[in-house]
Design a protein around this motif. Sequence first.
Motif, PDB file in Angstrom:
ATOM      1  N   THR A  73       0.792  -1.230   0.000  1.00 36.54           N
ATOM      2  CA  THR A  73       0.000   0.000   0.000  1.00 36.54           C
ATOM      3  C   THR A  73       0.819   1.271   0.000  1.00 36.54           C
ATOM      4  OG1 THR A  73      -0.132   0.072   2.420  1.00 36.54           O
ATOM      5  CG2 THR A  73      -1.836  -1.195   1.257  1.00 36.54           C
ATOM      6  N   SER A  74       2.107   1.182   0.331  1.00 36.88           N
ATOM      7  CA  SER A  74       2.909   2.391   0.453  1.00 36.88           C
ATOM      8  C   SER A  74       4.372   2.115   0.130  1.00 36.88           C
ATOM      9  CB  SER A  74       2.780   2.978   1.863  1.00 36.88           C
ATOM     10  OG  SER A  74       3.174   2.029   2.840  1.00 36.88           O
ATOM     11  N   ILE A  75       5.107   3.205  -0.061  1.00 35.38           N
ATOM     12  CA  ILE A  75       6.529   3.127  -0.375  1.00 35.38           C
ATOM     13  C   ILE A  75       7.273   4.081   0.550  1.00 35.38           C
ATOM     14  CG2 ILE A  75       8.294   3.600  -2.114  1.00 35.38           C
ATOM     15  CD1 ILE A  75       6.164   2.878  -4.238  1.00 35.38           C
ATOM     16  N   ALA A  76       8.222   3.560   1.292  1.00 30.39           N
ATOM     17  CA  ALA A  76       9.089   4.392   2.130  1.00 30.39           C
ATOM     18  C   ALA A  76      10.279   4.835   1.278  1.00 30.39           C
ATOM     19  CB  ALA A  76       9.553   3.621   3.353  1.00 30.39           C
ATOM     20  N   PHE A  77      10.733   6.059   1.489  1.00 31.38           N
ATOM     21  CA  PHE A  77      11.862   6.545   0.705  1.00 31.38           C
ATOM     22  C   PHE A  77      12.547   7.692   1.439  1.00 31.38           C
ATOM     23  CE2 PHE A  77       8.178   9.035  -0.518  1.00 31.38           C
ATOM     24  CZ  PHE A  77       8.650  10.329  -0.707  1.00 31.38           C
ATOM     25  N   THR A  78      13.732   8.054   0.961  1.00 32.30           N
ATOM     26  CA  THR A  78      14.462   9.198   1.483  1.00 32.30           C
ATOM     27  C   THR A  78      14.194  10.402   0.596  1.00 32.30           C
ATOM     28  OG1 THR A  78      16.240   7.737   2.252  1.00 32.30           O
ATOM     29  CG2 THR A  78      16.726  10.086   2.159  1.00 32.30           C
ATOM     30  N   SER A  79      14.036  11.567   1.211  1.00 32.57           N
ATOM     31  CA  SER A  79      13.839  12.800   0.452  1.00 32.57           C
ATOM     32  C   SER A  79      14.647  13.921   1.073  1.00 32.57           C
ATOM     33  CB  SER A  79      12.358  13.188   0.427  1.00 32.57           C
ATOM     34  OG  SER A  79      12.170  14.402  -0.299  1.00 32.57           O
ATOM     35  N   VAL A  80      15.149  14.810   0.214  1.00 34.29           N
ATOM     36  CA  VAL A  80      15.834  16.009   0.696  1.00 34.29           C
ATOM     37  C   VAL A  80      15.022  17.252   0.330  1.00 34.29           C
ATOM     38  CG1 VAL A  80      18.157  15.069   0.782  1.00 34.29           C
ATOM     39  CG2 VAL A  80      17.298  15.974  -1.377  1.00 34.29           C
ATOM     40  N   ARG A  81      13.714  17.088   0.218  1.00 32.75           N
ATOM     41  CA  ARG A  81      12.836  18.229  -0.076  1.00 32.75           C
ATOM     42  C   ARG A  81      12.828  19.251   1.058  1.00 32.75           C
ATOM     43  NH1 ARG A  81       7.245  15.196  -0.859  1.00 32.75           N
ATOM     44  NH2 ARG A  81       8.653  13.820  -2.015  1.00 32.75           N
ATOM     45  N   ASP A  82      13.270  18.822   2.255  1.00 34.70           N
ATOM     46  CA  ASP A  82      13.368  19.732   3.406  1.00 34.70           C
ATOM     47  C   ASP A  82      14.798  20.205   3.634  1.00 34.70           C
ATOM     48  OD1 ASP A  82      10.575  19.289   4.047  1.00 34.70           O
ATOM     49  OD2 ASP A  82      11.194  17.330   4.803  1.00 34.70           O
ATOM     50  N   ASN A  83      15.651  20.010   2.621  1.00 33.83           N
ATOM     51  CA  ASN A  83      17.069  20.398   2.672  1.00 33.83           C
ATOM     52  C   ASN A  83      17.885  19.563   3.645  1.00 33.83           C
ATOM     53  OD1 ASN A  83      16.742  22.553   0.767  1.00 33.83           O
ATOM     54  ND2 ASN A  83      15.849  23.791   2.419  1.00 33.83           N
ATOM     55  N   ILE A  84      17.315  18.469   4.132  1.00 35.97           N
ATOM     56  CA  ILE A  84      18.004  17.516   4.997  1.00 35.97           C
ATOM     57  C   ILE A  84      17.365  16.155   4.739  1.00 35.97           C
ATOM     58  CG2 ILE A  84      16.434  17.962   6.926  1.00 35.97           C
ATOM     59  CD1 ILE A  84      18.737  17.436   8.840  1.00 35.97           C
ATOM     60  N   PRO A  85      18.152  15.079   4.739  1.00 38.21           N
ATOM     61  CA  PRO A  85      17.566  13.765   4.456  1.00 38.21           C
ATOM     62  C   PRO A  85      16.525  13.361   5.508  1.00 38.21           C
ATOM     63  CG  PRO A  85      19.949  13.683   4.238  1.00 38.21           C
ATOM     64  CD  PRO A  85      19.621  14.986   4.880  1.00 38.21           C
ATOM     65  N   HIS A  86      15.324  13.064   5.060  1.00 38.98           N
ATOM     66  CA  HIS A  86      14.240  12.606   5.917  1.00 38.98           C
ATOM     67  C   HIS A  86      13.588  11.374   5.295  1.00 38.98           C
ATOM     68  CE1 HIS A  86      13.412  16.707   8.101  1.00 38.98           C
ATOM     69  NE2 HIS A  86      14.407  16.035   8.633  1.00 38.98           N
ATOM     70  N   ILE A  87      12.952  10.568   6.155  1.00 34.71           N
ATOM     71  CA  ILE A  87      12.208   9.403   5.687  1.00 34.71           C
ATOM     72  C   ILE A  87      10.762   9.826   5.422  1.00 34.71           C
ATOM     73  CG2 ILE A  87      11.466   7.051   6.193  1.00 34.71           C
ATOM     74  CD1 ILE A  87      14.483   7.369   5.893  1.00 34.71           C
ATOM     75  N   TYR A  88      10.289   9.533   4.231  1.00 27.39           N
ATOM     76  CA  TYR A  88       8.910   9.828   3.847  1.00 27.39           C
ATOM     77  C   TYR A  88       8.177   8.536   3.526  1.00 27.39           C
ATOM     78  CZ  TYR A  88       9.002  14.938   3.553  1.00 27.39           C
ATOM     79  OH  TYR A  88       9.046  16.274   3.851  1.00 27.39           O
ATOM     80  N   LEU A  89       6.848   8.605   3.622  1.00 32.95           N
ATOM     81  CA  LEU A  89       5.991   7.471   3.293  1.00 32.95           C
ATOM     82  C   LEU A  89       4.992   7.920   2.230  1.00 32.95           C
ATOM     83  CD1 LEU A  89       5.542   4.519   4.172  1.00 32.95           C
ATOM     84  CD2 LEU A  89       3.734   5.342   5.696  1.00 32.95           C
ATOM     85  N   TYR A  90       5.014   7.253   1.076  1.00 30.98           N
ATOM     86  CA  TYR A  90       4.122   7.590  -0.031  1.00 30.98           C
ATOM     87  C   TYR A  90       2.943   6.623  -0.026  1.00 30.98           C
ATOM     88  CZ  TYR A  90       2.544   8.696  -4.772  1.00 30.98           C
ATOM     89  OH  TYR A  90       1.791   9.076  -5.860  1.00 30.98           O
ATOM     90  N   ASP A  91       1.736   7.159   0.095  1.00 33.35           N
ATOM     91  CA  ASP A  91       0.512   6.364   0.089  1.00 33.35           C
ATOM     92  C   ASP A  91       0.063   6.188  -1.356  1.00 33.35           C
ATOM     93  OD1 ASP A  91      -2.330   5.674   0.117  1.00 33.35           O
ATOM     94  OD2 ASP A  91      -2.265   6.076   2.263  1.00 33.35           O
ATOM     95  N   LEU A  92       0.045   4.940  -1.830  1.00 28.43           N
ATOM     96  CA  LEU A  92      -0.281   4.676  -3.226  1.00 28.43           C
ATOM     97  C   LEU A  92      -1.755   4.924  -3.536  1.00 28.43           C
ATOM     98  CD1 LEU A  92       1.892   1.490  -3.621  1.00 28.43           C
ATOM     99  CD2 LEU A  92       2.218   3.628  -4.861  1.00 28.43           C
ATOM    100  N   ASP A  93      -2.608   4.880  -2.541  1.00 28.07           N
ATOM    101  CA  ASP A  93      -4.036   5.127  -2.761  1.00 28.07           C
ATOM    102  C   ASP A  93      -4.346   6.606  -2.904  1.00 28.07           C
ATOM    103  OD1 ASP A  93      -4.736   2.432  -2.739  1.00 28.07           O
ATOM    104  OD2 ASP A  93      -5.010   2.398  -0.567  1.00 28.07           O
ATOM    105  N   THR A  94      -3.744   7.431  -2.042  1.00 28.06           N
ATOM    106  CA  THR A  94      -4.047   8.859  -2.042  1.00 28.06           C
ATOM    107  C   THR A  94      -3.050   9.684  -2.851  1.00 28.06           C
ATOM    108  OG1 THR A  94      -2.736   9.290  -0.037  1.00 28.06           O
ATOM    109  CG2 THR A  94      -5.038   8.604   0.261  1.00 28.06           C
TER     110      THR A  94
END
Length: 206
Positions: A73-94
């Motif tokens: 249902t979801s994908i965990a990933f790293t993002s630097v959209r906040d200018n620092i590496p953070h863990i994000y969770l992408y909900d495939l439904d929404t």
Amino acid sequence: NKTQITNLPDGACQPSWSPDGSRMVFTSPCRNRDIDIMKGSALFIINADGSGMMPLNSAPGGDFDPDWSPDGTSIAFTSVRDNIPHIYLYDLDTGRASNLSAPTSNDRRPAWSPDGKLIAFETTRLGSLQIWLMDPTGAEEPKEFTPKDSGWGRFGGLAAHRGDDPGQAALLRRDLLPQGGPARSRLVHTRPRFHHAGVAGRSRGD
């Protein structure tokens, strides 16, 4: 036999299969695979036969290190959209991505536990590189993963090991084969370079 699935000018890397093996998520561009922070990269989903490629809802900065959840249902990933590496969770439904990291924490390389109840990740919250665990629902605070049994610890098939150097850490996943067969260990995280367990064109566990 190996089958090429993607043909992108900037390359494709860091594949992670969906639980049913019908799709995979990957990172592109991949101009330099030896760096930890892949700025300007984005996530894409593609069918196993190479059709239906679509971008996920990425944000400026860079999204990478995807890991598909066991329930699909979801994908965990790293993002630097906040200018620092953070863990994000992408909900495939929404189609929405939520930040699982604390505002000032430097977190990266998420890896799901086999039961989907925890996400292991690398962090420097206490200064040196460590492996911590987080609850994807946010119900519990992240905590350090404490190795046991002479440097090894396990939860639900996931094992962590620390070398003598406090800056070194490795995370492995052990998959039990059907009918009580022997377990296979797959390298998920290591330092200083990260190697993904999934390989494009091959199924999980190969």
